[in-house]
Design an enzyme around this catalytic site. Structure first.
Site, mmCIF file in Angstrom:
data_model
loop_
_atom_site.group_PDB
_atom_site.id
_atom_site.type_symbol
_atom_site.label_atom_id
_atom_site.label_comp_id
_atom_site.label_asym_id
_atom_site.label_seq_id
_atom_site.Cartn_x
_atom_site.Cartn_y
_atom_site.Cartn_z
ATOM 1 N N ASN A 42 7.349 -4.125 -41.485
ATOM 2 C CA ASN A 42 6.135 -4.743 -42.024
ATOM 3 C C ASN A 42 4.861 -4.175 -41.379
ATOM 4 O OD1 ASN A 42 4.614 -6.519 -43.477
ATOM 5 N ND2 ASN A 42 5.471 -8.386 -42.574
ATOM 6 N N HIS A 91 12.623 -22.989 -45.342
ATOM 7 C CA HIS A 91 11.283 -23.210 -44.776
ATOM 8 C C HIS A 91 10.531 -24.318 -45.507
ATOM 9 C CE1 HIS A 91 10.537 -18.883 -43.092
ATOM 10 N NE2 HIS A 91 11.680 -19.382 -42.677
ATOM 11 N N ARG A 100 13.172 -25.590 -41.410
ATOM 12 C CA ARG A 100 12.149 -25.210 -40.436
ATOM 13 C C ARG A 100 10.829 -25.834 -40.856
ATOM 14 N NH1 ARG A 100 9.706 -19.141 -39.498
ATOM 15 N NH2 ARG A 100 8.061 -19.949 -40.850
ATOM 16 N N TYR A 122 -0.733 -18.987 -39.287
ATOM 17 C CA TYR A 122 0.220 -18.014 -39.797
ATOM 18 C C TYR A 122 1.399 -18.689 -40.493
ATOM 19 C CZ TYR A 122 3.585 -14.334 -40.203
ATOM 20 O OH TYR A 122 4.487 -13.457 -40.719
ATOM 21 N N ASP A 160 9.190 -22.595 -35.482
ATOM 22 C CA ASP A 160 8.869 -21.250 -34.998
ATOM 23 C C ASP A 160 7.484 -21.281 -34.359
ATOM 24 O OD1 ASP A 160 8.578 -18.539 -34.610
ATOM 25 O OD2 ASP A 160 8.987 -17.968 -36.695
ATOM 26 N N HIS A 212 6.092 -18.518 -33.069
ATOM 27 C CA HIS A 212 5.536 -17.163 -33.198
ATOM 28 C C HIS A 212 4.929 -16.669 -31.892
ATOM 29 C CE1 HIS A 212 5.619 -18.300 -37.603
ATOM 30 N NE2 HIS A 212 6.261 -17.163 -37.581
ATOM 31 N N GLU A 243 12.083 -21.548 -31.967
ATOM 32 C CA GLU A 243 12.109 -20.089 -32.081
ATOM 33 C C GLU A 243 10.860 -19.444 -31.496
ATOM 34 O OE1 GLU A 243 12.530 -18.933 -36.161
ATOM 35 O OE2 GLU A 243 11.540 -17.018 -35.812
ATOM 36 N N GLU A 248 13.685 -11.605 -33.376
ATOM 37 C CA GLU A 248 13.447 -10.962 -34.679
ATOM 38 C C GLU A 248 12.743 -9.609 -34.558
ATOM 39 O OE1 GLU A 248 11.194 -14.188 -36.523
ATOM 40 O OE2 GLU A 248 9.412 -12.956 -36.392
ATOM 41 N N ARG A 297 18.233 -13.741 -32.758
ATOM 42 C CA ARG A 297 17.759 -13.675 -34.143
ATOM 43 C C ARG A 297 17.485 -12.264 -34.632
ATOM 44 N NH1 ARG A 297 13.822 -15.453 -36.074
ATOM 45 N NH2 ARG A 297 14.859 -16.107 -37.958
ATOM 46 N N HIS A 306 17.339 -13.001 -38.625
ATOM 47 C CA HIS A 306 16.007 -13.137 -39.230
ATOM 48 C C HIS A 306 16.135 -13.020 -40.756
ATOM 49 C CE1 HIS A 306 11.654 -11.317 -39.281
ATOM 50 N NE2 HIS A 306 11.629 -12.615 -39.514
ATOM 51 N N ASP A 349 9.894 -10.157 -45.717
ATOM 52 C CA ASP A 349 9.745 -8.700 -45.606
ATOM 53 C C ASP A 349 11.084 -8.010 -45.343
ATOM 54 O OD1 ASP A 349 8.783 -10.311 -43.235
ATOM 55 O OD2 ASP A 349 9.165 -8.422 -42.223
ATOM 56 N N GLU A 362 18.482 -17.648 -41.539
ATOM 57 C CA GLU A 362 17.183 -18.009 -42.122
ATOM 58 C C GLU A 362 17.152 -17.557 -43.589
ATOM 59 O OE1 GLU A 362 13.900 -15.868 -40.420
ATOM 60 O OE2 GLU A 362 12.426 -17.328 -41.127
ATOM 61 N N TRP A 417 1.796 -12.798 -30.384
ATOM 62 C CA TRP A 417 2.340 -12.873 -31.715
ATOM 63 C C TRP A 417 3.826 -13.009 -31.551
ATOM 64 C CZ3 TRP A 417 3.558 -13.371 -36.314
ATOM 65 C CH2 TRP A 417 2.936 -12.760 -37.399
HETATM 66 C C1 GCO Z 1 10.209 -15.662 -39.381
HETATM 67 C C2 GCO Z 1 9.123 -14.741 -38.952
HETATM 68 C C3 GCO Z 1 8.304 -14.063 -39.960
HETATM 69 C C4 GCO Z 1 7.685 -12.826 -39.357
HETATM 70 C C5 GCO Z 1 7.521 -11.708 -40.292
HETATM 71 C C6 GCO Z 1 6.865 -10.495 -39.662
HETATM 72 O O1 GCO Z 1 10.731 -16.327 -38.514
HETATM 73 O O2 GCO Z 1 10.548 -15.690 -40.545
HETATM 74 O O3 GCO Z 1 8.504 -15.107 -37.779
HETATM 75 O O4 GCO Z 1 7.363 -14.928 -40.497
HETATM 76 O O5 GCO Z 1 6.478 -13.145 -38.744
HETATM 77 O O6 GCO Z 1 8.789 -11.390 -40.787
HETATM 78 O O7 GCO Z 1 7.059 -9.347 -40.382
HETATM 79 MG MG MG Z 2 10.048 -16.065 -36.586
#
Ligand code: GCO
Ligand code: MG
Length: 405
Positions: free
Chosen positions: A37, A122, A147, A159, A212, A214, A238, A264, A285, A314, A318, A341, A405
């Site tokens: 991504n 989600h 989630r 996000y 999550d 992040h 997560e 991930e 993950r 994951h 994407d 997921e 991030w």
């Molecule tokens: C998740 C992720 C995604 C990522 C994304 C980045 O747990 O699904 O955190 O939201 O941020 O795949 O490319």
């Molecule tokens: Mg994630």
């Protein structure tokens, strides 16, 4: 079974995907996902310019040798661009082997350990109530694990909670540059306890809840969050903190029994060896597309199994249906599979490019017994969706500092 051609496609049915097709002299071909991504073209160049020429004439059956050749043989090991390229080649070769053997890939791995694959879906919303409404809809559809993510009051964009309001490209405007988001740990804490207190009350104890972060928290803040959420019994928390320093997860562990998940962005076992070995996390993950394909994932999964760590691949939007198929085969086989997921594949454009027949029933995913990965890629459809540059957002603190991030 010599390799005759390696084709690379970058297409954008709603978002960008990098897809590889390996064609053998016999005409049998395999497909792989190399999507990274925001850095798609780097992987495409790696594949076209540096990897494809080395594969022509090699025996497509030599999956392990080709993996080692591309990993050890080039001097520059690991790294997201390199490993996504290796991953796609690896997936395509497993696809070919399965087609030749006339067996689904999970059979080549050692057969099924379970009848289906448990999923988590989600529920994301602009506020706590709309997030929980979505969660209730998912429960009605049969999902048993959800989630929960909600926007944070007082911050402009959070996000991953855009819902149906804007699509990924609209957010970036006509001249795509990384969008910027603001983070405040204080504002987040006010929202998150409310989300899980209300969520547990509304959804009851039979639904697994996940969240999550992040990686927006420091280890000690994650420890506080883990403790705060203990009464709501999460399946896992997560990406609570960045674990470049893998020891830092000890700080979180010392303080909370909330299960932890990470991985991930990981490319190889080396990114999580210590986390797994010391049992600092409960779920790993990693994704087939970013961690060296089926071969890379099998190594991580087996190592995790020795240390009581489960796999939870994951499954963000994407990752293409080819990656999801690779996960299905790994998940059906792995003795230590935990949960997958799942965001669904309901984008019409995407489904003209990738044909698959995953089914979902009562929160579990199934695949039919097709040879190989069981997914196909339509080159002609792909040509109608050319690459569009796009970026992941950048996170900043309220004072402007670039954040995790
Ligand atoms: C998740 C992720 C995604 C990522 C994304 C980045 O747990 O699904 O955190 O939201 O941020 O795949 O490319
Ligand atoms: Mg994630």
């Amino acid at each position: 079974m010599n390799i005759k051609q390696v084709k690379v496609f970058v297409s954008s049915p709603g978002r960008n995907f990098v897809t590889v097709k390996i064609i053998t002299e016999s005409g049998i071909y395999g497909v792989g996902d190399a999507t990274l991504n925001g850095r798609e073209m780097a992987v495409a160049a790696m594949l076209e310019e540096h990897i494809a020429p080395c594969l022509i004439g090699r025996n497509a059956h030599d999956i392990e040798d080709i993996w080692q050749y591309l990993y050890k043989g080039v001097y520059w090991r690991r790294g997201p661009v390199n490993m996504a390229a290796i991953a796609a080649i690896d997936m395509a070769l497993w696809d070919i082997k399965g087609k030749v053997a006339n067996l689904p890939v999970y059979q080549l791995l050692g057969g099924k350990s379970r009848k289906g694959v448990n999923l988590y879906a989600h529920a994301s919303g602009e506020d706590v109530d709309s997030t929980l409404e979505k969660a209730q809809e998912l429960v009605k559809k049969g999902f048993k694990a959800i989630r929960l993510q909600s926007a944070i009051p007082g911050l402009s964009v959070t996000y991953g909670v855009l819902g149906d309001k804007k699509d990924y490209f609209e957010l970036q405007g006509s001249r795509p540059l990384p969008p910027e988001e603001t983070w405040s740990t204080a504002k987040y804490f006010d929202m998150v306890e409310n989300l899980f207190a209300k969520g547990r009350e509304l959804l009851g104890n039979d639904i697994h809840l996940l969240h999550d972060v992040h990686s927006r928290l420091t280890p000690i803040e994650s420890a506080r969050l883990g403790k705060l959420l203990e009464p709501y019994n999460l399946l896992f928390l997560e990406d609570a903190s960045i674990a470049e320093n893998q020891n830092s997860y000890d700080v979180i562990r010392q303080h909370t029994t909330t299960p932890l998940a990470i991985g991930e962005t990981y490319n190889t076992l080396w990114d999580c060896k210590n986390l797994i070995e010391e049992q600092r996390v409960d779920y790993i993950r990693a994704a087939a597309t970013h961690a060296g394909g089926i071969t890379g994932m099998r190594r991580i999964g087996d190592f995790a199994n020795v240390h009581n760590v489960k796999t939870a691949p994951h499954g963000a939007p994407d990752l293409s249906p080819i990656c999801f198929a690779a996960h299905m085969h790994l998940n059906l086989h792995a003795p230590n599979f935990g949960i997958q997921e799942f965001v669904g594949f309901d984008n019409a454009g995407l489904n003209t490019l990738f044909s698959h027949d995953f089914t979902v029933e009562n929160g579990m995913a199934f695949i039919p017994d097709k040879p190989g990965l069981g997914v196909d890629f339509n080159e002609e459809a792909a040509s109608k969706y050319p690459y569009k540059r796009s970026y992941l957002p950048v996170s900043r603190l309220e004072d402007g500092t670039v954040w995790n991030w």
